[in-house]
Design an enzyme around this catalytic site. Structure first.
Site, PDB file in Angstrom:
ATOM      1  N   HIS A 133       0.793  -1.234   0.000  1.00 21.25           N
ATOM      2  CA  HIS A 133       0.000   0.000   0.000  1.00 21.25           C
ATOM      3  C   HIS A 133       0.818   1.272   0.000  1.00 21.25           C
ATOM      4  CE1 HIS A 133      -3.963  -1.859   0.896  1.00 21.25           C
ATOM      5  NE2 HIS A 133      -3.221  -2.772   1.494  1.00 21.25           N
TER       6      HIS A 133
ATOM      7  N   LYS B 248      -7.851  13.814   4.372  1.00 21.51           N
ATOM      8  CA  LYS B 248      -6.975  12.634   4.307  1.00 21.51           C
ATOM      9  C   LYS B 248      -6.005  12.728   5.479  1.00 21.51           C
ATOM     10  CE  LYS B 248      -5.835  14.040   0.128  1.00 21.51           C
ATOM     11  NZ  LYS B 248      -6.036  12.783  -0.583  1.00 21.51           N
ATOM     12  N   ARG B 249      -5.222  11.669   5.756  1.00 17.53           N
ATOM     13  CA  ARG B 249      -4.196  11.783   6.801  1.00 17.53           C
ATOM     14  C   ARG B 249      -3.296  12.973   6.507  1.00 17.53           C
ATOM     15  NH1 ARG B 249      -0.283   7.904   6.395  1.00 17.53           N
ATOM     16  NH2 ARG B 249      -1.395   7.016   4.634  1.00 17.53           N
TER      17      ARG B 249
ATOM     18  N   LYS C 220       1.352  14.367   0.937  1.00 17.38           N
ATOM     19  CA  LYS C 220       0.000  14.706   0.486  1.00 17.38           C
ATOM     20  C   LYS C 220      -0.158  16.210   0.243  1.00 17.38           C
ATOM     21  CE  LYS C 220      -2.026  10.748   2.953  1.00 17.38           C
ATOM     22  NZ  LYS C 220      -2.740   9.930   1.949  1.00 17.38           N
TER      23      LYS C 220
ATOM     24  N   THR D  15      -8.357   6.759  -1.921  1.00 21.27           N
ATOM     25  CA  THR D  15      -9.713   6.255  -2.095  1.00 21.27           C
ATOM     26  C   THR D  15     -10.711   7.377  -1.830  1.00 21.27           C
ATOM     27  OG1 THR D  15      -9.515   5.393   0.161  1.00 21.27           O
ATOM     28  CG2 THR D  15      -9.322   3.803  -1.631  1.00 21.27           C
TER      29      THR D  15
ATOM     30  N   LYS E 235     -14.442   8.693  -3.597  1.00 21.21           N
ATOM     31  CA  LYS E 235     -15.680   9.060  -2.883  1.00 21.21           C
ATOM     32  C   LYS E 235     -16.187  10.421  -3.358  1.00 21.21           C
ATOM     33  CE  LYS E 235     -13.774   6.281   0.760  1.00 21.21           C
ATOM     34  NZ  LYS E 235     -12.783   6.285   1.846  1.00 21.21           N
TER      35      LYS E 235
HETATM   36  C1  26V Z   1       2.386   4.858   7.001  1.00 22.60           C
HETATM   37  C2  26V Z   1       3.296   5.603   7.697  1.00 22.60           C
HETATM   38  C3  26V Z   1       3.553   5.273   9.086  1.00 22.60           C
HETATM   39  C4  26V Z   1       4.761   5.961   9.665  1.00 22.60           C
HETATM   40  C5  26V Z   1       4.874   7.392   9.195  1.00 22.60           C
HETATM   41  C6  26V Z   1       4.925   7.490   7.716  1.00 22.60           C
HETATM   42  C7  26V Z   1       3.916   6.664   7.063  1.00 22.60           C
HETATM   43  C8  26V Z   1       3.588   6.938   5.768  1.00 22.60           C
HETATM   44  C9  26V Z   1       2.675   6.193   5.098  1.00 22.60           C
HETATM   45  C10 26V Z   1       2.076   5.153   5.708  1.00 22.60           C
HETATM   46  C11 26V Z   1       1.099   4.402   4.882  1.00 22.60           C
HETATM   47  C12 26V Z   1       0.725   3.098   5.380  1.00 22.60           C
HETATM   48  C13 26V Z   1      -0.054   2.371   4.377  1.00 22.60           C
HETATM   49  C14 26V Z   1      -1.284   3.107   3.919  1.00 22.60           C
HETATM   50  O1  26V Z   1      -2.134   3.496   4.679  1.00 22.60           O
HETATM   51  N1  26V Z   1      -1.382   3.268   2.614  1.00 22.60           N
HETATM   52  C15 26V Z   1      -2.545   3.824   1.965  1.00 22.60           C
HETATM   53  O2  26V Z   1      -3.324   2.730   1.504  1.00 22.60           O
HETATM   54  C16 26V Z   1      -4.494   3.142   0.831  1.00 22.60           C
HETATM   55  C17 26V Z   1      -5.275   1.900   0.491  1.00 22.60           C
HETATM   56  O3  26V Z   1      -4.585   1.129  -0.428  1.00 22.60           O
HETATM   57  C18 26V Z   1      -4.129   3.950  -0.397  1.00 22.60           C
HETATM   58  O4  26V Z   1      -5.303   4.385  -1.022  1.00 22.60           O
HETATM   59  C19 26V Z   1      -3.278   5.145  -0.014  1.00 22.60           C
HETATM   60  O5  26V Z   1      -2.840   5.818  -1.158  1.00 22.60           O
HETATM   61  C20 26V Z   1      -2.089   4.691   0.808  1.00 22.60           C
HETATM   62  O6  26V Z   1      -1.380   5.810   1.328  1.00 22.60           O
END
Ligand code: 26V
Length: 785
Positions: free
Chosen positions: A332, A520-521, A526, A628, A632
């Site tokens: 992801h 979004k986060r 982003k 996603t 929406k």
């Molecule tokens: C996690 C973390 C955790 C530590 C700090 C930095 C950081 C950066 C990114 C993430 C992402 C973790 C995985 C995630 O949530 N990915 C998201 O998955 C969605 C579903 O597939 C996708 O639509 C998003 O683009 C993607 O960011």
């Protein structure tokens, strides 16, 4: 049915709360109504579980499920919404108010967790035998509030009033062994109700409990606190979603959570297999496929092998072979910092046998690569254990039979760049599965007005489970009457949102302004900061020229920043300060407005997406795996203002570039300027950029000594702007100009919005889950009749 539910509600109010409808509060009515509904679905639920057991099932292992609220969604799926609304009206109760009393189940951080929730809904509706496994965190994602523009976090106690949508299955608890501590994993099952179907799937979440609730002897000796030490230690494991893992203790706890989830789930899967099919474990892949949602549950691989070898007397070669036919892995993110690596030392400390198995897999893999003629350097890239760390993605790709990205562009980047060596080694494992969203929650539930209109145009409600039918609406794209109705609904949703924002935060927004929404986060990639720098530039330009020709705009943000992520928190504070600056300026405040909504979450999202005029998707190209939220917005008729990143690429392809606002550097262009980019040059050459960036450090804003603004400045100028905000700034501004122009022509605008809804069908997670079932799990739908 209505009478049955009414009786059930009354009975539950009496049993659970000793009260009746006149005296009950909203929480009590919510809980009792939910239980009354549960009563009506149990038979279908049990039947579905039984018929799924006859054939192959898929299991989704995920550390996160961002479910949001259940009541409204379940009423929609059961096609009981209107009936229950009526019956409550007869009792003088407003269903909407009852829905609002439900706490969100926020057992996820963002996109990854919400995707898992959409998949659950789609699998049930598409009648796919998929069971979800996760952790029942006592506390979900923190609650966010702002004081003086700063983010503060408090615990999320979503279980305060219980969870009427789950059943504790005491009989099915299992023991999970850690080095030096055994705990119970107790399953809580939640029904996932298929829309307009008798299929009801299961989400099974594990709660961690101690084997002994307290140490009797220690308690007796008067050491009361000590007597519950072990109990607390066990309960910490499922206490909270993602503790801050900056500390060693935090990291260990996170790792324990992961092992807890997979050990309990794999034991459960094997137990079920044995009950149904006996002990010929080579048959396991015939009945079981396990999807690993990111690297978080990858320890499931060595855990399965451990159980087979140590407890079921299977030879290790055979056990590995079995695992290779069962596991598939979804990636992801391509952000390096999010690809998990665990210190060998940690794994050894917590579960030494698992480390032995990983080492064994690693050694065999090296041997295989040597035989294939790979060099030492190449082999090092592939190794599962390297530099005293276990690389979870490597383990998953090596053992798994399938690896998938979550949007076309993302999968291509994995194949061509990030995982290129793996792609050359295992070309057949790689697949794309573009994400999707469930139309039940993301239009049918959250936008009933638009849903009714669509049903009226199509003639029935079948589009809710066959979203490709939206395409047939294109024939109305030039029909003024249809477009007018479409825009009246949009306005209604904007009025509703404005009312909600007013009620919950006291802030007034103008529903006649353009709602430009970015939710979004919070993450640097982003680029919420780019949005805010743009708004600030707009502010300065309006100050210079109060008659600047722009529509009235409300810029809406929603985002949580990880508690330890300073820069993300700085961006929130900065945006809130810009909001304040504008609010206090008599010239600007009637033209533009900024609102950062507090505590953005699934139930808030349901109010935001339908009310948007613009969907802001402005990540640095190549960084957003899919997104996603973008889908929406699209489904609810908002054009995308975005970069060619993630699923935006496919969104634009479906609905037409002319119906969206695409800007900025592409992945290719970014590759080409790598090593040559200088943010300082942009800063020095472009006076508008200089003006907004300087405002971070020239005293325009006050970060109260936190050093936040200096840090943002540093990221842009001294660290060469890793996410290329300044490189895309001018293009962003030009794209906004295009928006203003298009928005002025209300007929053209309406058509743009409408075309987005018409072309959103492919982004249904029903489509996605059917692709997983067919291409990865080799599973066909089974109907509960
Ligand atoms: C996690 C973390 C955790 C530590 C700090 C930095 C950081 C950066 C990114 C993430 C992402 C973790 C995985 C995630 O949530 N990915 C998201 O998955 C969605 C579903 O597939 C996708 O639509 C998003 O683009 C993607 O960011």
């Amino acid at each position: 049915m209505k009478e049955l539910i009414k009786e059930g509600l009354k009975r539950q109010l009496k049993i659970k709360y000793g009260t009746d409808i006149e005296h009950a509060n909203k929480g009590e009515i919510f809980s009792s109504l939910s239980t009354a509904l549960m009563e009506t679905i149990i038979d279908d639920w049990n039947n579905t579980t039984d018929i799924y057991r006859e054939r192959k099932q898929a299991f989704y292992l995920s550390a996160e499920y961002l479910m949001g609220r259940a009541l409204g969604n379940n009423l929609i799926s059961l096609k009981l919404y209107d009936e229950v609304k009526e019956l409550l009206e007869e009792l003088n109760v407003d269903l909407n108010a009852i829905e609002e009393a439900e706490e969100d189940a926020a057992l996820g951080n963002g996109g990854l967790g919400r995707l898992a929730a959409c998949f659950m809904d789609s699998a049930a509706t598409m009648e796919i035998p998929l069971r979800g496994y996760g952790i029942r965190y006592s506390n979900g994602l923190f609650k966010q509030n702002f004081k003086n523009g700063f983010q503060y976090e408090t615990a999320d106690n979503w279980l305060t009033y219980g969870d009427p949508w789950s059943i504790r299955r005491e009989k099915e608890k299992v023991i999970v062994h850690f080095n030096g501590m055994d705990v119970y994993a107790v399953p809580y099952d939640t029904p996932i109700i298929g829309y307009d179907s008798k299929n009801i799937n299961t989400l099974r979440l594990w709660k961690c409990e101690p084997i002994e609730s307290f140490d009797f002897n220690v308690f007796n000796s008067g050491r009361f606190d000590d007597s519950v030490l072990l109990k607390n230690k066990a309960e910490h494991i499922s206490r909270v979603l993602y503790p801050n893992d900056d500390t060693r203790e935090g990291k260990l706890l996170r790792l324990k959570q992961q092992y807890f989830l997979v050990s309990a789930s794999i034991q459960d899967i094997i137990k079920e297999f044995e009950n149904l099919h006996g002990t010929d474990y080579s048959e396991l892949p015939k009945y079981v496929a396990i999807q690993l949602n990111d690297t978080h549950p990858v320890l499931g691989i060595p855990e399965l092998i451990r159980i087979l070898v140590d407890e079921k007397q299977v030879k290790i070669d055979k056990a590995i072979e079995i695992a290779e036919k069962i596991f598939a892995y979804t990636n992801h993110t391509i952000l390096a910092e999010a690809l998990e690596k665990w210190n060998v030392e940690f794994i050894e400390e917590l579960f030494p046998r698992i480390l032995e198995i990983i080492e064994e897999i690693d050694l065999r893999f090296i041997k295989e690569l040597v035989e294939k003629g790979y060099s030492k350097e190449e082999i090092n890239e592939f190794r599962i254990i390297n530099d005293k760390q276990v690389r979870m993605a490597n383990l998953a790709i090596h053992i798994g039979f399938a690896v998938n990205g979550v949007a076309k562009l993302h999968t291509d980047i994995l194949k061509d760049i990030e995982l290129h060596n793996w792609y050359e080694l295992y070309p057949d494992k790689f697949q794309n599965k573009t994400n999707g969203i469930t139309p039940r929650r993301w239009i049918r539930l959250c936008n009933k007005e638009l849903s009714s209109f669509i049903t009226e145009l199509i003639g029935d409600e079948s589009w809710v489970k066959d979203l490709s039918k939206l395409k047939t609406l294109e024939k109305y794209a030039d029909d003024k009457k249809v477009l007018d109705r479409f825009m009246i609904i949009k306005k209604e949703k904007k009025v509703q949102l404005a009312k909600y924002i007013k009620e919950t935060s006291g802030i007034d927004i103008n529903p006649d302004s353009l709602f430009d929404i970015q939710v979004k986060r919070l993450h640097e990639y982003k680029r919420q900061l780019l949005n805010t720098l743009y708004v600030l530039d707009l502010y300065y330009r309006i100050k210079e020229n109060p008659s600047l020709d722009i529509p009235k705009i409300t810029f809406i943000y929603g985002a949580k920043a990880f508690p330890g992520y300073r820069r993300a928190k700085a961006i929130i504070k900065f945006t809130n300060d810009v909001a304040n600056l504008i609010d206090n300026d008599p010239v600007v405040k009637d033209k533009i407005k900024v609102v950062f909504v507090e505590n953005y979450r699934v139930s808030y999202a349901e109010k935001l997406f339908p009310a948007a005029d613009i969907s802001k998707q402005i990540s640095t190209a190549g960084k957003e795996a899919s997104g996603t939220g973008n889908m929406k917005f699209m489904l609810n008729g908002a054009p995308t203002f975005g970069t060619m990143d993630g699923a935006n690429v496919e969104i634009v392809r479906e609905s037409g570039e002319e119906n969206n606002f695409i800007f900025g550097l592409t992945v290719e262009e970014i590759e080409n300027i790598r090593g040559k980019y200088s943010s300082k040059e942009y800063y020095e050459k472009n006076k508008d950029i200089k003006r907004v960036v300087d405002s971070l450090i020239d005293g325009t804003f006050n970060d109260e000594g936190t050093g936040f603004y200096k840090e943002l400045y540093k990221s842009l100028i001294e660290e060469n702007d890793q996410y290329l905000l300044l490189a895309d700034f001018e293009a962003f501004k030009l794209a906004e100009e295009r928006v203003f122009k298009a928005y002025k022509d209300s007929e053209k605008w309406a058509k743009m919005c409408f075309m987005n809804t018409c072309n959103a069908g492919i982004f249904s997670s029903d489509r996605t889950i059917l692709e997983y079932a067919k291409d990865i799990w080799s599973i066909k739908p089974i109907q509960n009749k």
